[in-house]
Design a protein around this motif. Structure first.
Motif, short mmCIF file in Angstrom:
data_model
loop_
_atom_site.label_atom_id
_atom_site.label_comp_id
_atom_site.label_asym_id
_atom_site.label_seq_id
_atom_site.Cartn_x
_atom_site.Cartn_y
_atom_site.Cartn_z
N ASP A 34 42.58 32.94 51.97
CA ASP A 34 43.54 31.84 52.10
C ASP A 34 44.93 32.41 51.80
N ASP A 35 45.79 32.44 52.81
CA ASP A 35 47.12 33.02 52.63
C ASP A 35 47.93 32.32 51.55
N ARG A 36 47.65 31.05 51.30
CA ARG A 36 48.37 30.34 50.22
C ARG A 36 48.03 30.93 48.86
N MET A 37 46.78 31.34 48.68
CA MET A 37 46.39 31.97 47.41
C MET A 37 47.10 33.31 47.23
N LEU A 38 47.20 34.05 48.31
CA LEU A 38 47.92 35.33 48.25
C LEU A 38 49.37 35.09 47.89
N GLN A 39 49.98 34.07 48.48
CA GLN A 39 51.39 33.78 48.23
C GLN A 39 51.65 33.24 46.82
N THR A 40 50.67 32.62 46.20
CA THR A 40 50.88 32.03 44.87
C THR A 40 50.29 32.93 43.79
N VAL A 41 48.98 32.90 43.66
CA VAL A 41 48.32 33.67 42.61
C VAL A 41 48.53 35.17 42.82
N GLY A 42 48.48 35.61 44.07
CA GLY A 42 48.63 37.03 44.36
C GLY A 42 49.95 37.62 43.92
N ARG A 43 50.99 36.79 43.86
CA ARG A 43 52.31 37.27 43.42
C ARG A 43 52.37 37.52 41.91
N MET A 44 51.45 36.90 41.17
CA MET A 44 51.47 37.03 39.71
C MET A 44 50.34 37.91 39.18
N MET A 45 49.32 38.16 39.98
CA MET A 45 48.11 38.81 39.51
C MET A 45 48.10 40.31 39.79
N PRO A 46 48.18 41.14 38.73
CA PRO A 46 48.00 42.58 38.94
C PRO A 46 46.57 42.85 39.43
N LEU A 47 46.41 43.86 40.24
CA LEU A 47 45.11 44.16 40.83
C LEU A 47 44.05 44.40 39.75
N ASN A 48 44.39 45.14 38.70
CA ASN A 48 43.39 45.43 37.67
C ASN A 48 42.95 44.16 36.94
N LYS A 49 43.85 43.24 36.70
CA LYS A 49 43.49 41.98 36.03
C LYS A 49 42.64 41.12 36.96
N GLY A 50 42.99 41.07 38.23
CA GLY A 50 42.20 40.31 39.19
C GLY A 50 40.77 40.83 39.28
N ALA A 51 40.62 42.15 39.25
CA ALA A 51 39.28 42.74 39.29
C ALA A 51 38.46 42.31 38.07
N ARG A 52 39.08 42.32 36.91
CA ARG A 52 38.38 41.88 35.70
C ARG A 52 37.95 40.43 35.82
N GLN A 53 38.81 39.60 36.38
CA GLN A 53 38.51 38.17 36.49
C GLN A 53 37.34 37.88 37.42
N ILE A 54 37.12 38.73 38.40
CA ILE A 54 35.98 38.49 39.30
C ILE A 54 34.76 39.31 38.89
N GLY A 55 34.85 40.00 37.75
CA GLY A 55 33.71 40.76 37.23
C GLY A 55 33.50 42.10 37.90
N LEU A 56 34.56 42.64 38.49
CA LEU A 56 34.49 43.95 39.15
C LEU A 56 34.99 45.02 38.19
N SER A 57 34.17 46.02 37.93
CA SER A 57 34.59 47.07 37.01
C SER A 57 35.71 47.90 37.64
N GLN A 58 36.54 48.46 36.79
CA GLN A 58 37.63 49.30 37.29
C GLN A 58 37.06 50.51 38.01
N GLU A 59 35.95 51.02 37.51
CA GLU A 59 35.31 52.18 38.15
C GLU A 59 34.89 51.85 39.58
N ASP A 60 34.26 50.69 39.77
CA ASP A 60 33.84 50.28 41.12
C ASP A 60 35.04 50.03 42.03
N LEU A 61 36.09 49.44 41.47
CA LEU A 61 37.30 49.19 42.24
C LEU A 61 37.91 50.50 42.71
N VAL A 62 38.08 51.43 41.80
CA VAL A 62 38.68 52.73 42.13
C VAL A 62 37.82 53.46 43.15
#
Length: 74
Positions: A34-62
């Motif tokens: 949803d482009d609206r989510m990218l425009q709102t939450v995406g502007r404030m959410m660092p990638l590493n924090k977003g990964a933690r919030q969805i339960g994705l380990s940093q190792e798996d992300l990298v």
């Protein structure tokens, strides 16, 4: 090489690398469809924090980002 800093916001990274969006959606960042989510939450959410919030380990992300041709800076 496409360099990703995990402290940058999701919005910043997708603006710089549009090809990153489907990779992130496949990893579980489904609200980015949803482009609206990218425009709102995406502007404030660092990638590493977003990964933690969805339960994705940093190792798996990298690992996934590296597999898709990105160089990850933490």
């Amino acid at each position: 090489m496409k360099e990703i800093n995990l402290n940058n916001t999701v919005f910043q990274l997708i603006q710089e690398y549009p090809e990153l969006k489907p990779v992130l959606v496949d990893l579980g960042f489904t609200p980015l469809q949803d482009d609206r989510m990218l425009q709102t939450v995406g502007r404030m959410m660092p990638l590493n924090k977003g990964a933690r919030q969805i339960g994705l380990s940093q190792e798996d992300l990298v690992h996934s980002l590296t597999q898709h041709g990105f160089e990850v800076k933490e």
